[in-house]
Motif scaffolding. Structure first.
Motif, PDB file in Angstrom:
ATOM      1  N   UNK A  40       0.839  -1.196   0.000  1.00 57.37           N
ATOM      2  CA  UNK A  40       0.000   0.000   0.000  1.00 57.37           C
ATOM      3  C   UNK A  40       0.877   1.251   0.000  1.00 57.37           C
ATOM      4  N   UNK A  41       1.862   1.277   0.868  1.00 55.27           N
ATOM      5  CA  UNK A  41       2.790   2.406   0.917  1.00 55.27           C
ATOM      6  C   UNK A  41       3.570   2.525  -0.392  1.00 55.27           C
ATOM      7  N   UNK A  42       3.943   1.397  -0.965  1.00 61.94           N
ATOM      8  CA  UNK A  42       4.642   1.411  -2.247  1.00 61.94           C
ATOM      9  C   UNK A  42       3.774   2.059  -3.318  1.00 61.94           C
ATOM     10  N   UNK A  43       2.485   1.750  -3.315  1.00 62.16           N
ATOM     11  CA  UNK A  43       1.566   2.352  -4.285  1.00 62.16           C
ATOM     12  C   UNK A  43       1.493   3.864  -4.092  1.00 62.16           C
ATOM     13  N   UNK A  44       1.430   4.315  -2.843  1.00 61.47           N
ATOM     14  CA  UNK A  44       1.397   5.755  -2.588  1.00 61.47           C
ATOM     15  C   UNK A  44       2.674   6.428  -3.075  1.00 61.47           C
ATOM     16  N   UNK A  45       3.789   5.779  -2.852  1.00 56.99           N
ATOM     17  CA  UNK A  45       5.075   6.308  -3.345  1.00 56.99           C
ATOM     18  C   UNK A  45       5.056   6.382  -4.860  1.00 56.99           C
ATOM     19  N   UNK A  46       4.576   5.345  -5.517  1.00 60.38           N
ATOM     20  CA  UNK A  46       4.539   5.325  -6.978  1.00 60.38           C
ATOM     21  C   UNK A  46       3.627   6.416  -7.525  1.00 60.38           C
ATOM     22  N   UNK A  47       2.535   6.693  -6.852  1.00 61.47           N
ATOM     23  CA  UNK A  47       1.648   7.775  -7.298  1.00 61.47           C
ATOM     24  C   UNK A  47       2.374   9.109  -7.210  1.00 61.47           C
ATOM     25  N   UNK A  48       3.083   9.333  -6.117  1.00 60.68           N
ATOM     26  CA  UNK A  48       3.833  10.586  -5.969  1.00 60.68           C
ATOM     27  C   UNK A  48       4.896  10.722  -7.056  1.00 60.68           C
ATOM     28  N   UNK A  49       5.627   9.656  -7.318  1.00 60.01           N
ATOM     29  CA  UNK A  49       6.672   9.701  -8.340  1.00 60.01           C
ATOM     30  C   UNK A  49       6.051   9.854  -9.731  1.00 60.01           C
ATOM     31  N   UNK A  50       4.887   9.253  -9.936  1.00 61.20           N
ATOM     32  CA  UNK A  50       4.185   9.428 -11.213  1.00 61.20           C
ATOM     33  C   UNK A  50       3.888  10.906 -11.453  1.00 61.20           C
ATOM     34  N   UNK A  54       5.033  13.529 -14.317  1.00 59.30           N
ATOM     35  CA  UNK A  54       4.077  14.347 -15.077  1.00 59.30           C
ATOM     36  C   UNK A  54       4.476  15.819 -15.016  1.00 59.30           C
ATOM     37  N   UNK A  55       4.885  16.264 -13.855  1.00 59.61           N
ATOM     38  CA  UNK A  55       5.315  17.646 -13.660  1.00 59.61           C
ATOM     39  C   UNK A  55       6.546  17.980 -14.502  1.00 59.61           C
ATOM     40  N   UNK A  56       7.315  16.944 -14.850  1.00 65.65           N
ATOM     41  CA  UNK A  56       8.514  17.124 -15.675  1.00 65.65           C
ATOM     42  C   UNK A  56       8.299  16.656 -17.114  1.00 65.65           C
ATOM     43  N   UNK A  57       7.031  16.541 -17.517  1.00 66.47           N
ATOM     44  CA  UNK A  57       6.639  16.190 -18.893  1.00 66.47           C
ATOM     45  C   UNK A  57       7.107  14.806 -19.331  1.00 66.47           C
ATOM     46  N   UNK A  61       6.794   7.796 -18.031  1.00 69.76           N
ATOM     47  CA  UNK A  61       7.068   7.480 -16.632  1.00 69.76           C
ATOM     48  C   UNK A  61       5.824   7.639 -15.774  1.00 69.76           C
ATOM     49  N   UNK A  62       5.047   8.685 -16.051  1.00 73.65           N
ATOM     50  CA  UNK A  62       3.799   8.924 -15.330  1.00 73.65           C
ATOM     51  C   UNK A  62       2.839   7.752 -15.501  1.00 73.65           C
ATOM     52  N   UNK A  63       2.620   7.360 -16.740  1.00 72.61           N
ATOM     53  CA  UNK A  63       1.665   6.283 -17.023  1.00 72.61           C
ATOM     54  C   UNK A  63       2.115   4.949 -16.428  1.00 72.61           C
TER      55      UNK A  63
END
Length: 88
Positions: A40-50, A54-57, A61-63
């Motif tokens: 669960x924590x890994x998923x939250x981390x992956x969402x943040x990194x996604x 996205x913020x860096x175009x 990587x986002x998808x």
């Protein structure tokens, strides 16, 4: 700090667009977790990194990270660590 407190802090950072900081805060808890919450924590981390990507175009990587996070979250339901999993 409890896992819930850490997730609340991560949520605040996420709302401020501080995605890398979210990763750092959650990773410190994730590294010590060996129970049910690890993925669960890994998923939250992956969402943040996604969102960092996205913020860096970096749409690829986002998808990729967002899809990985959604796969991990499939095993959870309800509210976990103050997070409504379905809403997430």
């Amino acid at each position: 700090k409890s896992i819930e407190d850490t997730v609340i802090l991560a949520r605040k950072l996420f709302k401020e667009g501080l995605y890398f900081e979210v990763h750092e805060v959650l990773e410190s808890v994730w590294m010590t977790e060996y129970g049910k919450l690890r993925e669960f924590l890994q998923a939250l981390i992956q969402i943040a990194v996604a969102y960092y990507h996205l913020n860096n175009y970096n749409l690829r990587g986002y998808e990729l990270l967002l899809n990985n996070a959604m796969e991990l979250l499939k095993q959870y339901s309800g509210t976990l660590c103050t997070v409504d999993v379905e809403k997430l």
